[in-house]
Design a protein around this motif. Sequence first.
Motif, PDB file in Angstrom:
ATOM      1  N   VAL A  11     -85.007  25.580  49.739  1.00 16.97           N
ATOM      2  CA  VAL A  11     -84.732  24.148  49.839  1.00 16.97           C
ATOM      3  C   VAL A  11     -85.447  23.591  51.066  1.00 16.97           C
ATOM      4  N   GLN A  12     -85.954  22.398  50.953  1.00 14.49           N
ATOM      5  CA  GLN A  12     -86.559  21.752  52.122  1.00 14.49           C
ATOM      6  C   GLN A  12     -85.484  21.201  53.038  1.00 14.49           C
ATOM      7  N   ALA A  13     -85.770  21.148  54.296  1.00 14.43           N
ATOM      8  CA  ALA A  13     -84.839  20.543  55.247  1.00 14.43           C
ATOM      9  C   ALA A  13     -84.473  19.138  54.786  1.00 14.43           C
ATOM     10  N   GLY A  14     -83.191  18.825  54.897  1.00 16.12           N
ATOM     11  CA  GLY A  14     -82.715  17.537  54.426  1.00 16.12           C
ATOM     12  C   GLY A  14     -82.242  17.553  52.993  1.00 16.12           C
ATOM     13  N   GLY A  15     -82.456  18.678  52.306  1.00 19.93           N
ATOM     14  CA  GLY A  15     -82.082  18.786  50.905  1.00 19.93           C
ATOM     15  C   GLY A  15     -80.582  18.878  50.690  1.00 19.93           C
ATOM     16  N   SER A  16     -80.189  18.804  49.416  1.00 20.71           N
ATOM     17  CA  SER A  16     -78.767  18.762  49.060  1.00 20.71           C
ATOM     18  C   SER A  16     -78.462  19.634  47.840  1.00 20.71           C
ATOM     19  N   MET A  82     -73.857  20.887  49.600  1.00 17.13           N
ATOM     20  CA  MET A  82     -74.444  20.961  50.931  1.00 17.13           C
ATOM     21  C   MET A  82     -75.440  19.818  51.094  1.00 17.13           C
ATOM     22  N   ASN A  83     -75.300  19.048  52.135  1.00 18.40           N
ATOM     23  CA  ASN A  83     -76.177  17.914  52.398  1.00 18.40           C
ATOM     24  C   ASN A  83     -76.849  18.054  53.764  1.00 18.40           C
ATOM     25  N   ARG A  84     -77.990  17.415  53.897  1.00 17.45           N
ATOM     26  CA  ARG A  84     -78.716  17.347  55.182  1.00 17.45           C
ATOM     27  C   ARG A  84     -78.923  18.750  55.760  1.00 17.45           C
ATOM     28  N   LEU A  85     -79.428  19.626  54.941  1.00 21.82           N
ATOM     29  CA  LEU A  85     -79.622  21.003  55.385  1.00 21.82           C
ATOM     30  C   LEU A  85     -80.691  21.098  56.477  1.00 21.82           C
ATOM     31  N   THR A  86     -80.487  22.045  57.357  1.00 17.91           N
ATOM     32  CA  THR A  86     -81.462  22.375  58.394  1.00 17.91           C
ATOM     33  C   THR A  86     -81.794  23.858  58.271  1.00 17.91           C
ATOM     34  N   PRO A  87     -82.871  24.304  58.914  1.00 20.73           N
ATOM     35  CA  PRO A  87     -83.191  25.734  58.866  1.00 20.73           C
ATOM     36  C   PRO A  87     -82.056  26.617  59.369  1.00 20.73           C
ATOM     37  N   GLU A  88     -81.192  26.079  60.224  1.00 22.62           N
ATOM     38  CA  GLU A  88     -80.065  26.862  60.733  1.00 22.62           C
ATOM     39  C   GLU A  88     -79.018  27.142  59.652  1.00 22.62           C
ATOM     40  N   ASP A  89     -79.118  26.479  58.522  1.00 26.61           N
ATOM     41  CA  ASP A  89     -78.212  26.742  57.418  1.00 26.61           C
ATOM     42  C   ASP A  89     -78.711  27.881  56.524  1.00 26.61           C
ATOM     43  N   THR A  90     -79.869  28.426  56.827  1.00 21.19           N
ATOM     44  CA  THR A  90     -80.393  29.545  56.052  1.00 21.19           C
ATOM     45  C   THR A  90     -79.469  30.743  56.168  1.00 21.19           C
ATOM     46  N   ALA A  91     -79.033  31.261  55.029  1.00 24.47           N
ATOM     47  CA  ALA A  91     -78.070  32.360  55.020  1.00 24.47           C
ATOM     48  C   ALA A  91     -77.825  32.799  53.583  1.00 24.47           C
ATOM     49  N   ILE A  92     -77.145  33.918  53.469  1.00 21.77           N
ATOM     50  CA  ILE A  92     -76.563  34.291  52.183  1.00 21.77           C
ATOM     51  C   ILE A  92     -75.172  33.674  52.147  1.00 21.77           C
ATOM     52  N   THR A 109     -59.506  38.757  49.839  1.00 22.89           N
ATOM     53  CA  THR A 109     -59.592  40.016  49.111  1.00 22.89           C
ATOM     54  C   THR A 109     -60.793  40.087  48.183  1.00 22.89           C
ATOM     55  N   TYR A 110     -61.073  39.021  47.480  1.00 26.28           N
ATOM     56  CA  TYR A 110     -62.081  39.039  46.427  1.00 26.28           C
ATOM     57  C   TYR A 110     -63.337  38.282  46.865  1.00 26.28           C
ATOM     58  N   TRP A 111     -64.483  38.895  46.573  1.00 25.97           N
ATOM     59  CA  TRP A 111     -65.756  38.325  47.009  1.00 25.97           C
ATOM     60  C   TRP A 111     -66.746  38.261  45.859  1.00 25.97           C
ATOM     61  N   GLY A 112     -67.540  37.229  45.844  1.00 24.58           N
ATOM     62  CA  GLY A 112     -68.683  37.171  44.960  1.00 24.58           C
ATOM     63  C   GLY A 112     -69.856  37.909  45.566  1.00 24.58           C
ATOM     64  N   GLN A 113     -70.943  37.978  44.855  1.00 24.58           N
ATOM     65  CA  GLN A 113     -72.068  38.807  45.279  1.00 24.58           C
ATOM     66  C   GLN A 113     -72.990  38.115  46.276  1.00 24.58           C
ATOM     67  N   GLY A 114     -72.831  36.822  46.486  1.00 18.29           N
ATOM     68  CA  GLY A 114     -73.682  36.116  47.435  1.00 18.29           C
ATOM     69  C   GLY A 114     -74.900  35.504  46.778  1.00 18.29           C
ATOM     70  N   THR A 115     -75.297  34.365  47.299  1.00 18.42           N
ATOM     71  CA  THR A 115     -76.510  33.695  46.832  1.00 18.42           C
ATOM     72  C   THR A 115     -77.298  33.222  48.055  1.00 18.42           C
ATOM     73  N   GLN A 116     -78.584  33.503  48.060  1.00 15.54           N
ATOM     74  CA  GLN A 116     -79.425  33.197  49.210  1.00 15.54           C
ATOM     75  C   GLN A 116     -79.812  31.720  49.215  1.00 15.54           C
ATOM     76  N   VAL A 117     -79.642  31.098  50.365  1.00 12.45           N
ATOM     77  CA  VAL A 117     -80.141  29.736  50.586  1.00 12.45           C
ATOM     78  C   VAL A 117     -81.121  29.800  51.752  1.00 12.45           C
ATOM     79  N   THR A 118     -82.340  29.401  51.518  1.00 15.12           N
ATOM     80  CA  THR A 118     -83.368  29.382  52.540  1.00 15.12           C
ATOM     81  C   THR A 118     -83.853  27.951  52.712  1.00 15.12           C
ATOM     82  N   VAL A 119     -83.744  27.463  53.935  1.00 12.34           N
ATOM     83  CA  VAL A 119     -84.124  26.082  54.229  1.00 12.34           C
ATOM     84  C   VAL A 119     -85.431  26.090  55.006  1.00 12.34           C
ATOM     85  N   SER A 120     -86.424  25.456  54.448  1.00 13.86           N
ATOM     86  CA  SER A 120     -87.730  25.391  55.096  1.00 13.86           C
ATOM     87  C   SER A 120     -87.859  24.087  55.882  1.00 13.86           C
ATOM     88  N   SER A 121     -88.527  24.179  57.005  1.00 16.46           N
ATOM     89  CA  SER A 121     -88.677  22.987  57.858  1.00 16.46           C
ATOM     90  C   SER A 121     -89.902  22.178  57.479  1.00 16.46           C
TER      91      SER A 121
END
Length: 121
Positions: A11-16, A82-92, A109-121
């Motif tokens: 996602v680009q920075a500022g994305g939602s 998620m709104n107004r994303l920044t690179p600092e929001d990059t995470a699983i 107790t219960y967890w999903g498998q995770g989804t990667q979000v990568t924010v590009s500047s």
Amino acid sequence: VQLQAYGGGLVQAGGSPRLSCTASGRAFSDYAVGWFRQAPGKERAFVARITFSGTATTYADSVKGRFTISRDNVKNTAFLQMNRLTPEDTAIYYCAADSRIWVIDSYPTYWGQGTQVTVSS
């Protein structure tokens, strides 16, 4: 309950983007739901939580005002808008569930498998 998170990506920075967490098993309304994230080189951290019926929500300070957690118990799905994303929001990003509301923001107790979000500047 089994959880599956999806909706991440590049996602680009500022994305939602909106993440989804679909549950199967017991009635979804029996569980509080939380979202967590783990950035590279950091420990997993709480992001947001929502109560069983969705009437109350709580957010980490780092996302307050930018992220919104919600749920649809008919569709057995929780969301993280998620709104107004920044690179600092990059995470699983992980969704989690527990019937005990008092642990949903710490050690559910219960967890999903995770989804990667990568924010590009």
